[in-house]
Enzyme design. Sequence first.
Site, PDB file in Angstrom:
ATOM      1  N   HIS A 228       0.870  -1.189   0.000  1.00  0.00           N
ATOM      2  CA  HIS A 228       0.000   0.000   0.000  1.00  0.00           C
ATOM      3  C   HIS A 228       0.906   1.239   0.000  1.00  0.00           C
ATOM      4  O   HIS A 228       1.759   1.374  -0.872  1.00  0.00           O
ATOM      5  CB  HIS A 228      -0.917  -0.100   1.226  1.00  0.00           C
ATOM      6  N   HIS A 269      -1.943  -2.490  -9.720  1.00  0.00           N
ATOM      7  CA  HIS A 269      -2.970  -1.915  -8.855  1.00  0.00           C
ATOM      8  C   HIS A 269      -4.194  -2.826  -8.859  1.00  0.00           C
ATOM      9  O   HIS A 269      -4.520  -3.406  -9.885  1.00  0.00           O
ATOM     10  CB  HIS A 269      -3.362  -0.510  -9.343  1.00  0.00           C
ATOM     11  N   ASP A 328       2.613   5.552  -6.681  1.00  0.00           N
ATOM     12  CA  ASP A 328       3.835   5.531  -5.877  1.00  0.00           C
ATOM     13  C   ASP A 328       5.105   5.431  -6.707  1.00  0.00           C
ATOM     14  O   ASP A 328       6.204   5.569  -6.176  1.00  0.00           O
ATOM     15  CB  ASP A 328       3.789   4.348  -4.888  1.00  0.00           C
TER      16      ASP A 328
HETATM   17  N1  CMC Z   1       5.523  -7.046  -9.985  1.00  0.00           N
HETATM   18  C1  CMC Z   1       5.447  -8.281 -10.521  1.00  0.00           C
HETATM   19  N2  CMC Z   1       4.300  -8.984 -10.632  1.00  0.00           N
HETATM   20  C2  CMC Z   1       3.182  -8.413 -10.160  1.00  0.00           C
HETATM   21  C3  CMC Z   1       3.182  -7.115  -9.582  1.00  0.00           C
HETATM   22  C4  CMC Z   1       4.409  -6.433  -9.504  1.00  0.00           C
HETATM   23  N3  CMC Z   1       4.463  -5.223  -8.954  1.00  0.00           N
HETATM   24  N4  CMC Z   1       1.929  -6.788  -9.195  1.00  0.00           N
HETATM   25  C5  CMC Z   1       1.149  -7.847  -9.520  1.00  0.00           C
HETATM   26  N5  CMC Z   1       1.911  -8.820 -10.117  1.00  0.00           N
HETATM   27  C6  CMC Z   1       1.414 -10.099 -10.659  1.00  0.00           C
HETATM   28  C7  CMC Z   1       1.125 -11.098  -9.564  1.00  0.00           C
HETATM   29  O1  CMC Z   1       2.254 -11.891  -9.288  1.00  0.00           O
HETATM   30  C8  CMC Z   1      -0.001 -11.872 -10.166  1.00  0.00           C
HETATM   31  O2  CMC Z   1       0.542 -12.759 -11.139  1.00  0.00           O
HETATM   32  P1  CMC Z   1      -0.132 -14.227 -11.386  1.00  0.00           P
HETATM   33  O3  CMC Z   1      -1.540 -13.957 -11.880  1.00  0.00           O
HETATM   34  O4  CMC Z   1       0.748 -14.875 -12.394  1.00  0.00           O
HETATM   35  O5  CMC Z   1      -0.117 -14.932 -10.050  1.00  0.00           O
HETATM   36  C9  CMC Z   1      -0.810 -10.831 -10.941  1.00  0.00           C
HETATM   37  O6  CMC Z   1       0.163  -9.824 -11.271  1.00  0.00           O
HETATM   38  C10 CMC Z   1      -1.942 -10.202 -10.126  1.00  0.00           C
HETATM   39  O7  CMC Z   1      -1.397  -9.671  -8.916  1.00  0.00           O
HETATM   40  P2  CMC Z   1      -2.116  -9.730  -7.503  1.00  0.00           P
HETATM   41  O8  CMC Z   1      -1.072  -9.666  -6.425  1.00  0.00           O
HETATM   42  O9  CMC Z   1      -3.095 -10.852  -7.483  1.00  0.00           O
HETATM   43  O10 CMC Z   1      -2.939  -8.360  -7.562  1.00  0.00           O
HETATM   44  P3  CMC Z   1      -3.594  -7.586  -6.340  1.00  0.00           P
HETATM   45  O11 CMC Z   1      -4.697  -6.782  -6.892  1.00  0.00           O
HETATM   46  O12 CMC Z   1      -3.891  -8.521  -5.218  1.00  0.00           O
HETATM   47  O13 CMC Z   1      -2.401  -6.618  -5.824  1.00  0.00           O
HETATM   48  C11 CMC Z   1      -0.899  -4.801  -5.656  1.00  0.00           C
HETATM   49  C12 CMC Z   1      -2.241  -5.307  -6.201  1.00  0.00           C
HETATM   50  C13 CMC Z   1      -0.832  -3.279  -5.824  1.00  0.00           C
HETATM   51  C14 CMC Z   1      -0.785  -5.110  -4.163  1.00  0.00           C
HETATM   52  C15 CMC Z   1       0.245  -5.480  -6.441  1.00  0.00           C
HETATM   53  O14 CMC Z   1       0.192  -5.118  -7.812  1.00  0.00           O
HETATM   54  C16 CMC Z   1       1.628  -5.147  -5.866  1.00  0.00           C
HETATM   55  O15 CMC Z   1       2.101  -5.830  -4.948  1.00  0.00           O
HETATM   56  N6  CMC Z   1       2.320  -4.091  -6.413  1.00  0.00           N
HETATM   57  C17 CMC Z   1       3.595  -3.644  -5.877  1.00  0.00           C
HETATM   58  C18 CMC Z   1       3.375  -2.774  -4.649  1.00  0.00           C
HETATM   59  C19 CMC Z   1       2.806  -1.412  -4.975  1.00  0.00           C
HETATM   60  O16 CMC Z   1       3.275  -0.717  -5.861  1.00  0.00           O
HETATM   61  N7  CMC Z   1       1.788  -0.986  -4.206  1.00  0.00           N
HETATM   62  C20 CMC Z   1       1.168   0.341  -4.344  1.00  0.00           C
HETATM   63  C21 CMC Z   1      -0.245   0.245  -4.816  1.00  0.00           C
HETATM   64  S1  CMC Z   1      -0.941   1.793  -5.393  1.00  0.00           S
HETATM   65  C22 CMC Z   1      -0.927   2.920  -4.107  1.00  0.00           C
HETATM   66  C23 CMC Z   1      -1.320   2.430  -2.780  1.00  0.00           C
HETATM   67  O17 CMC Z   1      -2.274   1.674  -2.605  1.00  0.00           O
HETATM   68  O18 CMC Z   1      -0.690   2.832  -1.834  1.00  0.00           O
END
Ligand code: CMC
Length: 393
Positions: A228, A269, A328
């Site tokens: 987050h 996201h 971010d």
């Molecule tokens: N790098 C590599 N792979 C990723 C990433 C990433 N940053 N984000 C998602 N994926 C992949 C994930 O491994 C999954 O792949 P598969 O379907 O093969 O298993 C697929 O994309 C879907 O990801 P998810 O984790 O199921 O998606 P989610 O909606 O649960 O998570 C998220 C969203 C923002 C937590 C995630 O994209 C993440 O961890 N990003 C990096 C951290 C980040 O930048 N967070 C800030 C979010 S925006 C501002 C805020 O909220 O503060």
Amino acid sequence: AGFFTYDPGFMATASCHSAITYIDGEQGILLYRGYPIEQLATKASFLEVAYLLFYGELPTKAELAEFERVIMTHTMLNENLKDFLNGFHYDAHPMAILCGVVASLSAFYHDSIDVHDPRYREISAHRLIAKVPTIAAAAYKHNVGEPIMYPRNDLRYGANFLHMMFATPCEHYKPTLLAEKALNLLFILHADHEQNASTSTVRLAGSSGANPFACVAAGVASLWGPAHGGANEAVLDMLTEIGDVANVPKYIEKAKDKDDAFRLMGFGHRVYKNYDPRAKIIREVCHQLLDEMSGTLDNPMFELALKLEEIATNDDYFVERKLYPNVDFYSGIIYSALGIPRNMFTVMFAVARTVGWVSHWMEMMSDPSTRIGRPRQIYHGPAARDYVPISQR
Ligand code: CMC
């Protein structure tokens, strides 16, 4: 026993009705009370946006002047909080300090936390919007070992924040208009984002009737995580680790490797499956700001970030999963250029998001359909069994 819909991470559950923020994740649209984020970010002031989120309409000139006056009269902290702050270890993470000190405000304003009286709710919300920046700057001063600077209510909200951060008792600090403008923009972009993890946390905590200071402290805790708000700090750590454009492909491969916990921070996201409109705005102004802020340029980081984005957004893995830079990804680069250290980035996010948190808390508290938040579970533990005396185990 009952059968409940299993929805881990609340992918398909709407927890409330809200009239504050609208997101269309497919199209990359973000509206605050109907107004496009692009217009607000370039034309409004942060407190104007705060008024809009909180009260539902843009203020008139007189309403804004009165709101600014009210907020600025609440910027001081109780002097006893200094002792509390001094109790933290000198290198405590400022998010740890923020979390603790915000919660402690409940101990100072117990007369005003009758959550059933709308007047007290409003005063508590004003106090939070006004005092969180003071606490944030005090946490920074504690880290660097400088005296806490009292707020200056003759300054604008952003200029006062920069004063509390960078002035010392022996040195006046006058922020440039550009620095103020950059801060205003980042604060507006971070002010609200509907039912994200921290806002949902504030609502869930508040649904039991808990006081708003405790609820916002819970929001700060939730924001801290790297998935987050903690991502902005993690992005700069990641860029530093990558170090050079030549290393980008190696890190892209690491991010794709499911056996490796590494993810591209600032990418992806839950809601946006198109470019995060906030990241688009930040990226556009980044060049301009960095160019104008000569002397504090951090361009190698920006160049590296641009290259990383270019390579990732042309890679099948990221394209198929619709992973784009989020808010971010570029924000830390601007914060760095403003002289704000990395461990303060998530605190900056919290200062801005406080407006969203209190707006949602107010909306929830005045909604007659609000009930205590109480999710169910799918139990998969042992079936009923008899206690076995310890001598027989
Ligand atoms: N790098 C590599 N792979 C990723 C990433 C990433 N940053 N984000 C998602 N994926 C992949 C994930 O491994 C999954 O792949 P598969 O379907 O093969 O298993 C697929 O994309 C879907 O990801 P998810 O984790 O199921 O998606 P989610 O909606 O649960 O998570 C998220 C969203 C923002 C937590 C995630 O994209 C993440 O961890 N990003 C990096 C951290 C980040 O930048 N967070 C800030 C979010 S925006 C501002 C805020 O909220 O503060």
